[in-house]
Design a protein around this motif. Structure first.
Motif, PDB file in Angstrom:
ATOM      1  N   ARG A 102     -10.343  26.691 -42.329  1.00 32.67           N
ATOM      2  CA  ARG A 102      -9.990  25.320 -42.683  1.00 32.67           C
ATOM      3  C   ARG A 102      -9.153  25.290 -43.953  1.00 32.67           C
ATOM      4  O   ARG A 102      -9.493  25.937 -44.958  1.00 32.67           O
ATOM      5  CB  ARG A 102     -11.252  24.484 -42.873  1.00 32.67           C
ATOM      6  CG  ARG A 102     -12.032  24.240 -41.590  1.00 32.67           C
ATOM      7  CD  ARG A 102     -13.372  23.603 -41.872  1.00 32.67           C
ATOM      8  NE  ARG A 102     -13.218  22.338 -42.580  1.00 32.67           N
ATOM      9  CZ  ARG A 102     -14.225  21.646 -43.087  1.00 32.67           C
ATOM     10  NH1 ARG A 102     -15.454  22.113 -42.976  1.00 32.67           N
ATOM     11  NH2 ARG A 102     -14.024  20.499 -43.698  1.00 32.67           N
ATOM     12  N   ARG A 103      -8.073  24.535 -43.929  1.00 31.59           N
ATOM     13  CA  ARG A 103      -7.197  24.444 -45.107  1.00 31.59           C
ATOM     14  C   ARG A 103      -7.876  23.728 -46.265  1.00 31.59           C
ATOM     15  O   ARG A 103      -7.678  24.095 -47.422  1.00 31.59           O
ATOM     16  CB  ARG A 103      -5.906  23.711 -44.739  1.00 31.59           C
ATOM     17  CG  ARG A 103      -4.977  23.478 -45.929  1.00 31.59           C
ATOM     18  CD  ARG A 103      -3.636  22.945 -45.496  1.00 31.59           C
ATOM     19  NE  ARG A 103      -2.897  23.980 -44.782  1.00 31.59           N
ATOM     20  CZ  ARG A 103      -1.714  23.772 -44.204  1.00 31.59           C
ATOM     21  NH1 ARG A 103      -1.170  22.579 -44.226  1.00 31.59           N
ATOM     22  NH2 ARG A 103      -1.109  24.761 -43.582  1.00 31.59           N
ATOM     23  N   ARG A 104      -8.670  22.714 -45.968  1.00 32.68           N
ATOM     24  CA  ARG A 104      -9.365  21.962 -47.010  1.00 32.68           C
ATOM     25  C   ARG A 104     -10.869  22.008 -46.767  1.00 32.68           C
ATOM     26  O   ARG A 104     -11.337  21.820 -45.647  1.00 32.68           O
ATOM     27  CB  ARG A 104      -8.872  20.512 -47.064  1.00 32.68           C
ATOM     28  CG  ARG A 104      -7.401  20.386 -47.441  1.00 32.68           C
ATOM     29  CD  ARG A 104      -6.985  18.934 -47.596  1.00 32.68           C
ATOM     30  NE  ARG A 104      -7.588  18.302 -48.756  1.00 32.68           N
ATOM     31  CZ  ARG A 104      -7.145  18.429 -50.000  1.00 32.68           C
ATOM     32  NH1 ARG A 104      -6.073  19.180 -50.246  1.00 32.68           N
ATOM     33  NH2 ARG A 104      -7.743  17.813 -50.995  1.00 32.68           N
ATOM     34  N   VAL A 105     -11.605  22.304 -47.829  1.00 29.77           N
ATOM     35  CA  VAL A 105     -13.060  22.371 -47.769  1.00 29.77           C
ATOM     36  C   VAL A 105     -13.621  21.444 -48.849  1.00 29.77           C
ATOM     37  O   VAL A 105     -13.277  21.579 -50.032  1.00 29.77           O
ATOM     38  CB  VAL A 105     -13.563  23.815 -48.007  1.00 29.77           C
ATOM     39  CG1 VAL A 105     -15.083  23.860 -47.978  1.00 29.77           C
ATOM     40  CG2 VAL A 105     -12.955  24.763 -46.976  1.00 29.77           C
ATOM     41  N   LEU A 110      -8.324  25.392 -49.683  1.00 26.48           N
ATOM     42  CA  LEU A 110      -9.052  26.659 -49.609  1.00 26.48           C
ATOM     43  C   LEU A 110      -8.694  27.586 -50.768  1.00 26.48           C
ATOM     44  O   LEU A 110      -9.562  28.262 -51.344  1.00 26.48           O
ATOM     45  CB  LEU A 110      -8.746  27.345 -48.273  1.00 26.48           C
ATOM     46  CG  LEU A 110      -9.302  28.751 -48.083  1.00 26.48           C
ATOM     47  CD1 LEU A 110     -10.823  28.758 -48.121  1.00 26.48           C
ATOM     48  CD2 LEU A 110      -8.798  29.348 -46.773  1.00 26.48           C
ATOM     49  N   ASP A 138      -5.499  26.458 -41.426  1.00 24.00           N
ATOM     50  CA  ASP A 138      -5.210  25.387 -40.464  1.00 24.00           C
ATOM     51  C   ASP A 138      -5.814  24.058 -40.906  1.00 24.00           C
ATOM     52  O   ASP A 138      -6.929  24.014 -41.436  1.00 24.00           O
ATOM     53  CB  ASP A 138      -5.784  25.804 -39.100  1.00 24.00           C
ATOM     54  CG  ASP A 138      -5.446  24.844 -37.985  1.00 24.00           C
ATOM     55  OD1 ASP A 138      -4.394  24.172 -38.076  1.00 24.00           O
ATOM     56  OD2 ASP A 138      -6.217  24.769 -37.025  1.00 24.00           O
ATOM     57  N   ASP A 139      -5.066  22.979 -40.671  1.00 29.54           N
ATOM     58  CA  ASP A 139      -5.603  21.639 -40.905  1.00 29.54           C
ATOM     59  C   ASP A 139      -6.120  21.020 -39.608  1.00 29.54           C
ATOM     60  O   ASP A 139      -6.445  19.835 -39.557  1.00 29.54           O
ATOM     61  CB  ASP A 139      -4.549  20.730 -41.528  1.00 29.54           C
ATOM     62  CG  ASP A 139      -3.309  20.573 -40.648  1.00 29.54           C
ATOM     63  OD1 ASP A 139      -3.317  21.070 -39.502  1.00 29.54           O
ATOM     64  OD2 ASP A 139      -2.333  19.944 -41.112  1.00 29.54           O
ATOM     65  N   GLY A 140      -6.197  21.835 -38.564  1.00 24.10           N
ATOM     66  CA  GLY A 140      -6.690  21.383 -37.272  1.00 24.10           C
ATOM     67  C   GLY A 140      -5.632  21.352 -36.190  1.00 24.10           C
ATOM     68  O   GLY A 140      -5.941  21.423 -34.996  1.00 24.10           O
ATOM     69  N   ARG A 143      -5.286  25.010 -34.220  1.00 25.36           N
ATOM     70  CA  ARG A 143      -6.439  25.262 -33.371  1.00 25.36           C
ATOM     71  C   ARG A 143      -6.366  24.381 -32.120  1.00 25.36           C
ATOM     72  O   ARG A 143      -6.616  24.842 -30.997  1.00 25.36           O
ATOM     73  CB  ARG A 143      -7.729  24.992 -34.121  1.00 25.36           C
ATOM     74  CG  ARG A 143      -8.986  25.324 -33.315  1.00 25.36           C
ATOM     75  CD  ARG A 143     -10.220  24.785 -34.018  1.00 25.36           C
ATOM     76  NE  ARG A 143     -10.463  25.458 -35.280  1.00 25.36           N
ATOM     77  CZ  ARG A 143     -11.221  26.550 -35.416  1.00 25.36           C
ATOM     78  NH1 ARG A 143     -11.766  27.106 -34.348  1.00 25.36           N
ATOM     79  NH2 ARG A 143     -11.413  27.089 -36.598  1.00 25.36           N
TER      80      ARG A 143
END
Length: 253
Positions: A102-105, A110, A138-140, A143
Protein backbone atom coordinates in the motif's frame (compact mmCIF):
# COMPACT_ATOMS: atom_id res chain seq x y z
CA UNK A 1 35.30 7.12 -18.91
CA UNK A 2 36.89 4.32 -20.94
CA UNK A 3 38.72 2.33 -18.30
CA UNK A 4 40.44 2.40 -14.92
CA UNK A 5 43.71 0.65 -14.19
CA UNK A 6 45.78 0.32 -11.04
CA UNK A 7 49.54 0.08 -10.53
CA UNK A 8 51.99 1.15 -7.85
CA UNK A 9 49.28 2.42 -5.50
CA UNK A 10 47.76 4.71 -8.13
CA UNK A 11 44.60 4.48 -10.22
CA UNK A 12 44.87 5.71 -13.80
CA UNK A 13 41.61 6.84 -15.42
CA UNK A 14 41.48 6.91 -19.24
CA UNK A 15 38.84 9.42 -20.37
CA UNK A 16 36.64 9.31 -23.46
CA UNK A 17 38.33 12.39 -24.89
CA UNK A 18 41.74 10.75 -24.72
CA UNK A 19 43.06 12.34 -21.53
CA UNK A 20 44.12 10.61 -18.34
CA UNK A 21 43.83 11.27 -14.63
CA UNK A 22 45.89 9.78 -11.81
CA UNK A 23 44.50 9.40 -8.29
CA UNK A 24 44.91 7.34 -5.14
CA UNK A 25 41.16 6.81 -4.70
CA UNK A 26 38.13 6.29 -6.94
CA UNK A 27 34.44 6.45 -6.03
CA UNK A 28 32.08 4.96 -8.62
CA UNK A 29 28.86 6.90 -8.00
CA UNK A 30 26.88 6.00 -11.11
CA UNK A 31 24.38 3.95 -9.11
CA UNK A 32 22.38 0.90 -10.10
CA UNK A 33 20.37 1.89 -13.15
CA UNK A 34 22.92 2.45 -15.92
CA UNK A 35 22.70 -0.91 -17.72
CA UNK A 36 19.31 -2.35 -18.76
CA UNK A 37 19.14 -6.03 -17.83
CA UNK A 38 17.94 -8.40 -20.55
CA UNK A 39 17.58 -11.95 -19.19
CA UNK A 40 18.20 -14.98 -21.39
CA UNK A 41 14.60 -16.21 -21.60
CA UNK A 42 13.54 -19.29 -23.61
CA UNK A 43 13.64 -18.51 -27.33
CA UNK A 44 14.06 -14.76 -26.84
CA UNK A 45 17.17 -14.47 -29.01
CA UNK A 46 15.22 -15.72 -32.02
CA UNK A 47 12.11 -13.60 -31.47
CA UNK A 48 10.98 -12.02 -34.74
CA UNK A 49 8.76 -9.24 -33.38
CA UNK A 50 9.62 -5.97 -31.65
CA UNK A 51 11.79 -6.46 -28.57
CA UNK A 52 12.18 -3.54 -26.16
CA UNK A 53 13.42 -2.84 -22.68
CA UNK A 54 11.47 -0.61 -20.32
CA UNK A 55 14.30 1.92 -20.68
CA UNK A 56 13.14 2.43 -24.28
CA UNK A 57 9.43 2.77 -23.47
CA UNK A 58 7.90 6.23 -23.72
CA UNK A 59 4.14 6.27 -24.46
CA UNK A 60 1.49 3.64 -25.23
CA UNK A 61 0.25 5.10 -28.54
CA UNK A 62 2.63 3.18 -30.80
CA UNK A 63 1.32 -0.14 -29.41
CA UNK A 64 -2.35 0.50 -30.19
CA UNK A 65 -4.11 -2.70 -31.28
CA UNK A 66 -1.07 -4.90 -30.69
CA UNK A 67 -0.59 -8.12 -28.74
CA UNK A 68 2.02 -7.23 -26.12
CA UNK A 69 3.83 -9.27 -23.46
CA UNK A 70 5.46 -7.33 -20.62
CA UNK A 71 8.04 -9.42 -18.74
CA UNK A 72 8.52 -8.60 -15.06
CA UNK A 73 6.71 -8.24 -11.76
CA UNK A 74 8.05 -4.97 -10.34
CA UNK A 75 6.83 -1.39 -10.37
CA UNK A 76 7.85 -0.62 -13.95
CA UNK A 77 6.41 -3.87 -15.31
CA UNK A 78 3.02 -3.46 -13.68
CA UNK A 79 2.72 0.26 -14.38
CA UNK A 80 3.67 -0.08 -18.05
CA UNK A 81 1.43 -3.13 -18.54
CA UNK A 82 -1.55 -1.35 -16.96
CA UNK A 83 -0.99 1.72 -19.11
CA UNK A 84 -0.67 -0.35 -22.29
CA UNK A 85 -3.80 -2.34 -21.47
CA UNK A 86 -5.86 0.71 -22.42
CA UNK A 87 -4.68 0.42 -26.03
CA UNK A 88 -3.45 -3.14 -26.52
CA UNK A 89 -4.07 -6.72 -25.38
CA UNK A 90 -1.44 -7.18 -22.71
CA UNK A 91 -0.06 -10.06 -20.66
CA UNK A 92 2.17 -9.54 -17.65
CA UNK A 93 4.58 -12.50 -17.64
CA UNK A 94 6.75 -13.23 -14.62
CA UNK A 95 8.46 -16.08 -12.83
CA UNK A 96 6.99 -15.00 -9.50
CA UNK A 97 3.62 -13.60 -8.40
CA UNK A 98 3.21 -9.83 -8.27
CA UNK A 99 3.42 -8.50 -4.72
CA UNK A 100 1.72 -5.24 -3.78
CA UNK A 101 2.39 -2.78 -0.95
CA UNK A 102 0.00 0.00 0.00
CA UNK A 103 1.31 3.44 -0.94
CA UNK A 104 -0.29 5.09 2.09
CA UNK A 105 -0.57 3.57 5.56
CA UNK A 106 -2.58 5.34 8.30
CA UNK A 107 -2.61 8.50 6.21
CA UNK A 108 1.14 8.59 5.58
CA UNK A 109 3.23 7.59 2.55
CA UNK A 110 4.95 4.21 2.91
CA UNK A 111 8.37 5.82 2.48
CA UNK A 112 7.64 8.14 5.43
CA UNK A 113 7.03 5.09 7.62
CA UNK A 114 10.20 3.35 6.41
CA UNK A 115 12.25 6.40 7.36
CA UNK A 116 10.39 7.12 10.60
CA UNK A 117 10.72 3.58 11.92
CA UNK A 118 14.38 3.28 10.96
CA UNK A 119 13.79 0.29 8.69
CA UNK A 120 15.15 2.39 5.84
CA UNK A 121 18.62 2.54 7.37
CA UNK A 122 19.06 -0.97 8.77
CA UNK A 123 22.46 -2.34 7.61
CA UNK A 124 21.08 -5.47 5.98
CA UNK A 125 23.01 -5.38 2.71
CA UNK A 126 25.92 -7.55 3.84
CA UNK A 127 23.53 -10.34 4.88
CA UNK A 128 21.56 -10.43 1.62
CA UNK A 129 23.42 -12.33 -1.07
CA UNK A 130 20.22 -12.27 -3.13
CA UNK A 131 18.30 -9.07 -2.28
CA UNK A 132 14.52 -9.52 -2.04
CA UNK A 133 12.40 -8.30 -4.93
CA UNK A 134 10.67 -5.00 -4.31
CA UNK A 135 6.86 -5.00 -4.13
CA UNK A 136 4.75 -2.80 -6.39
CA UNK A 137 3.90 0.39 -4.51
CA UNK A 138 0.19 0.81 -5.20
CA UNK A 139 -2.72 3.09 -4.36
CA UNK A 140 -5.11 0.34 -5.42
CA UNK A 141 -5.23 1.01 -9.17
CA UNK A 142 -2.66 -1.56 -10.25
CA UNK A 143 -3.94 -4.35 -8.05
CA UNK A 144 -7.42 -3.72 -9.49
CA UNK A 145 -6.08 -3.69 -13.07
CA UNK A 146 -4.33 -7.05 -12.68
CA UNK A 147 -7.34 -8.53 -10.87
CA UNK A 148 -9.61 -7.45 -13.76
CA UNK A 149 -7.35 -9.11 -16.36
CA UNK A 150 -6.14 -5.89 -17.97
CA UNK A 151 -3.31 -6.86 -18.04
CA UNK A 152 -3.73 -10.56 -17.46
CA UNK A 153 -1.05 -12.43 -15.50
CA UNK A 154 0.78 -15.59 -16.63
CA UNK A 155 4.03 -17.46 -15.95
CA UNK A 156 6.88 -16.63 -18.33
CA UNK A 157 6.61 -18.24 -21.77
CA UNK A 158 8.43 -21.52 -22.35
CA UNK A 159 9.53 -20.92 -25.94
CA UNK A 160 9.37 -18.70 -29.03
CA UNK A 161 9.24 -19.59 -32.72
CA UNK A 162 9.50 -16.48 -34.86
CA UNK A 163 6.70 -14.31 -33.52
CA UNK A 164 4.79 -17.21 -31.93
CA UNK A 165 5.05 -17.45 -28.17
CA UNK A 166 4.43 -20.75 -26.37
CA UNK A 167 2.96 -20.56 -22.87
CA UNK A 168 3.36 -22.98 -19.98
CA UNK A 169 -0.01 -24.61 -20.74
CA UNK A 170 1.12 -25.42 -24.29
CA UNK A 171 -0.91 -22.74 -26.06
CA UNK A 172 0.80 -20.66 -28.75
CA UNK A 173 -0.08 -17.25 -30.12
CA UNK A 174 1.32 -14.43 -32.22
CA UNK A 175 2.87 -11.61 -30.22
CA UNK A 176 3.73 -8.25 -31.77
CA UNK A 177 5.92 -6.86 -28.99
CA UNK A 178 7.81 -8.22 -25.99
CA UNK A 179 8.78 -5.52 -23.50
CA UNK A 180 11.34 -6.43 -20.86
CA UNK A 181 10.71 -4.63 -17.57
CA UNK A 182 13.43 -6.69 -15.96
CA UNK A 183 15.43 -4.06 -14.16
CA UNK A 184 18.94 -2.72 -14.43
CA UNK A 185 22.48 -3.49 -13.41
CA UNK A 186 25.37 -1.12 -12.56
CA UNK A 187 27.18 0.21 -15.64
CA UNK A 188 30.75 -0.31 -14.47
CA UNK A 189 32.51 -1.87 -17.44
CA UNK A 190 35.29 0.70 -17.13
CA UNK A 191 36.35 -1.06 -13.91
CA UNK A 192 36.76 -4.46 -15.60
CA UNK A 193 40.55 -4.05 -16.09
CA UNK A 194 40.90 -3.89 -12.30
CA UNK A 195 39.28 -7.26 -11.74
CA UNK A 196 36.90 -5.46 -9.38
CA UNK A 197 33.73 -6.94 -10.88
CA UNK A 198 32.11 -10.34 -10.55
CA UNK A 199 31.12 -12.61 -13.43
CA UNK A 200 27.79 -10.81 -13.86
CA UNK A 201 29.47 -7.39 -13.99
CA UNK A 202 28.38 -6.41 -10.49
CA UNK A 203 31.01 -4.89 -8.16
CA UNK A 204 32.65 -7.00 -5.49
CA UNK A 205 32.18 -4.90 -2.38
CA UNK A 206 31.04 -4.79 1.22
CA UNK A 207 28.89 -1.81 2.21
CA UNK A 208 30.30 0.15 -0.71
CA UNK A 209 33.99 -0.56 -0.13
CA UNK A 210 35.73 -2.63 -2.78
CA UNK A 211 36.90 -6.10 -1.79
CA UNK A 212 39.67 -5.95 -4.40
CA UNK A 213 41.19 -2.44 -4.04
CA UNK A 214 41.29 -0.48 -0.74
CA UNK A 215 41.06 2.88 -2.55
CA UNK A 216 37.99 1.95 -4.60
CA UNK A 217 34.44 2.56 -3.39
CA UNK A 218 30.86 2.72 -4.65
CA UNK A 219 27.81 4.86 -3.98
CA UNK A 220 24.18 4.30 -4.98
CA UNK A 221 24.15 0.52 -5.39
CA UNK A 222 21.01 -1.49 -4.68
CA UNK A 223 21.21 -2.85 -1.12
CA UNK A 224 24.73 -1.42 -0.84
CA UNK A 225 24.11 -1.20 2.88
CA UNK A 226 20.37 -0.73 3.38
CA UNK A 227 16.96 -0.75 1.73
CA UNK A 228 17.35 2.89 0.64
CA UNK A 229 20.97 2.76 -0.56
CA UNK A 230 20.04 3.33 -4.21
CA UNK A 231 17.48 6.06 -3.48
CA UNK A 232 17.68 9.76 -2.69
CA UNK A 233 16.70 8.93 0.89
CA UNK A 234 19.71 6.75 1.55
CA UNK A 235 22.47 7.66 -0.87
CA UNK A 236 23.64 10.66 1.17
CA UNK A 237 23.99 8.55 4.31
CA UNK A 238 26.05 5.96 2.43
CA UNK A 239 28.14 8.65 0.72
CA UNK A 240 29.17 10.10 4.10
CA UNK A 241 30.18 6.66 5.31
CA UNK A 242 32.21 5.93 2.16
CA UNK A 243 33.88 9.37 2.34
CA UNK A 244 35.06 8.69 5.90
CA UNK A 245 36.49 5.32 4.93
CA UNK A 246 38.24 6.69 1.86
CA UNK A 247 39.73 9.53 3.96
CA UNK A 248 40.97 7.00 6.52
CA UNK A 249 42.55 4.93 3.75
CA UNK A 250 44.32 7.95 2.28
CA UNK A 251 45.63 9.00 5.70
CA UNK A 252 47.29 5.59 6.07
CA UNK A 253 48.68 5.47 2.53
Amino acid sequence: MREVRFAGGTFTLSLEGGGQLATRAVVAASGTFGRPYRPDLPGLKGYGGTLLHAAEYRTPERFTGQRVVVVGAGNSAVQIAAELAGRARVTLAARHPVRFARRRVLGRDLHWWLKRTGIDALPLGRFLRTPPSQPVIDDGRYRAAVASGAPDRRPVFTGIDGTKVTWADGRTEEVDTILLATGYRPDLGHLAPLGALGISGNPRHREGMSLTHPGLAYVGLEWQRSLSSNSLRGVGRDAERVARRIAAHLSRA
